[in-house]
Enzyme design. Sequence first.
Site, PDB file in Angstrom:
ATOM      1  N   GLY A   1     -22.330   4.818   0.268  1.00  0.00           N
ATOM      2  CA  GLY A   1     -21.389   5.320  -0.727  1.00  0.00           C
ATOM      3  C   GLY A   1     -21.302   4.363  -1.905  1.00  0.00           C
TER       4      GLY A   1
ATOM      5  N   VAL B   1     -19.907   1.492  -2.359  1.00  0.00           N
ATOM      6  CA  VAL B   1     -20.204   0.077  -2.083  1.00  0.00           C
ATOM      7  C   VAL B   1     -21.612  -0.090  -1.505  1.00  0.00           C
ATOM      8  CG1 VAL B   1     -19.501  -2.005  -0.851  1.00  0.00           C
ATOM      9  CG2 VAL B   1     -17.762  -0.401  -1.630  1.00  0.00           C
TER      10      VAL B   1
ATOM     11  N   LYS C   1       0.871  -1.170   0.000  1.00  0.00           N
ATOM     12  CA  LYS C   1       0.000   0.000   0.000  1.00  0.00           C
ATOM     13  C   LYS C   1       0.904   1.215   0.000  1.00  0.00           C
ATOM     14  CE  LYS C   1      -4.550   0.709   0.374  1.00  0.00           C
ATOM     15  NZ  LYS C   1      -5.715  -0.074   0.022  1.00  0.00           N
TER      16      LYS C   1
ATOM     17  N   GLY D   1     -23.841   3.395   5.721  1.00  0.00           N
ATOM     18  CA  GLY D   1     -23.015   3.979   4.664  1.00  0.00           C
ATOM     19  C   GLY D   1     -23.550   3.629   3.291  1.00  0.00           C
TER      20      GLY D   1
END
Length: 344
Positions: A179, A181, A80, A177
């Site tokens: 968003g 996804v 990452k 949430g």
Amino acid sequence: MTALELVTRERHEAVHLFQDRTTGVRFIVAIHSTVRGPAVGGCRMWPYANLDAALGDALRLSKGMSYKAALAGLPYGGGKSVVIGDPHTDKTRELLAVIGRAVDSLGGRYTVSDDVGIGAADVAVIAESTRFACAPLLADGRAAPATAFGTFQGIRAVAAHVFGSDALAGRSIAVQGLGAVGWQLCAYLAEAGARLYVTDLDGSLARAAAERWGAVPVATDVILEQPVDVLAPCALGGILNSGTVPRLRCRAIAGAANNQLAAAADGRALAARGIAYAPDYAINVGGLVDLVHALRPGYDVAAVLDDCRAIFDRTRMILEEAARSGEAPSVVADRLAEARLAQR
Ligand code: NAD
């Protein structure tokens, strides 16, 4: 714990700090493991308070990628990267070129993708400076459709484990949430006939879900306490902690948010309360599956979705092994991933 102490404890293979003298850009690449193959993982752009905070994030996120890839049996390792800056004001073509040149200097040990603050279009600019850059392809470079589809398989798996049937018709599911996804996940759940309870900091999204799927909008501070069959966290990490676990009223938890457990002890606390938990990284791997397909020649959407379907059996296996051994599912998943990371 300082970031340097974390490197030592987690035994990352390599950590690179790049500093561009001309632009002042500071870019960190953390490579947790390449035991199973070259590291892949997104680049996050965030206005970190200091270098230690940026490094700490890169270390935690790269370890998560190793575990996620290993558990899914993918021939890739975990990496990452993070770049310090505000993506709204500091993101320039030159900054993206700095990232590209830095990644290129690693010679393929790490392939960079998108993450918070770095979108698919930015990855395309980075790719002008390195061939080791790739964005997921499904739905024009957004990982979310594959992630949502995979998370949906995870929810079916916990339903099969807890209720004896993967059918979601009539099941109550709370989604935190809405968003990229969460919204797409609601579409799959609604199509399967689930009754949805939804929330988002942006109230207009919950209202839109109510209009579209007859979902019940819930205030953000009470979503975790809904008496539902399944809770699907799709917003933040760390939401399952010593303060929230005792208040939960769901039978199972399966969602896309990364790092849902604040600490390992919270996974055990869920098990002690009899709440079935589908480990987050076991079921939110769809975006990585999509990315892995994008890295190979002959990208095929059907093959991506097929690989995401495997999340159903894998999640069931983890839940069954947890029930058999008396361990928490989070512990079982970590053990499986670690065993694969230890193999050469
Ligand atoms: P997103 O930023 O598109 O959506 C997150 C949504 O959560 C936003 O609408 C935001 O308003 C809402 N939110 C934030 N805090 C909230 C709160 N306290 N209560 C209610 N709503 C809140 O992000 P996304 O891409 O949909 O990802 C969602 C989660 O899934 C993240 O934890 C992410 O790390 C994880 N994840 C995403 C992917 C992917 O492919 N996008 C892959 C793996 C994991």
